[in-house]
Motif scaffolding. Structure first.
Motif: not given
Length: 119
Positions: A50-71
Motif C-alpha cells: 500500500d505504501y512506497t519504500h521511499e515514503e517510509i524511508m523519508k518519514a524515518l529519516n525525518f524522525e531521526i533528524n528531528m530527534r537528533e536535532s532535539n537531543s
C-alpha cells in the motif's frame, strides 16, 4: 549479493537506518529500539503493498533528524529524544510514517537532511 531480491534490499535499508537504541551522543542507552527482525520483515512486506519504500524511508529519516536535532539542543536532559521513539515493530505496526508524513507536510520541510553540524 546479487541474488538478494528487490524487497530484501529495501528492507535491509530500512533495518540499517532504524536506530538500534536510544543512545545518542553522550546520552546513555535506556531502551533498545531495533527489535523483532522477522516480525518487522513480515510487516514491511505487507506495508509495501500500500505504501512506497521511499515514503517510509523519508518519514524515518525525518524522525531521526528531528530527534537528533532535539537531543543536540537539549544537552541538559537526562535522556536523548530517541527515548520516545517507538521500537521498530511498533513503529511499522502503527504506521508511524503516516503521522510523520503529516508533520512533514505541515512543516513543508523540503530539506530536512541539510542539518549542518557546525554550530
Amino acid at each position: 549479493s546479487f541474488s538478494k531480491s528487490n524487497f530484501e534490499h529495501k528492507f535491509q535499508e530500512f533495518w540499517d537506518t532504524f536506530p538500534s537504541s536510544d543512545k545518542f551522543m553522550h546520552f546513555p542507552r535506556s531502551r533498545v529500539l531495533k527489535t523483532e527482525l522477522e516480525k518487522c520483515r513480515k510487516i514491511y512486506k505487507k506495508l509495501l503493498e500500500d505504501y512506497t519504500h521511499e515514503e517510509i524511508m523519508k518519514a524515518l529519516n525525518f524522525e531521526i533528524n528531528m530527534r537528533e536535532s532535539n537531543s543536540a539542543t537539549g544537552l541538559n536532559k537526562p535522556f536523548s529524544d530517541f527515548k520516545y521513539m517507538k521500537a521498530s515493530s511498533t513503529w511499522l505496526n502503527n504506521k508511524e510514517f503516516l503521522s510523520l508524513k503529516e508533520l512533514m507536510d505541515d512543516d513543508n520541510i523540503e530539506h530536512i537532511d541539510t542539518f549542518s553540524n557546525d554550530v
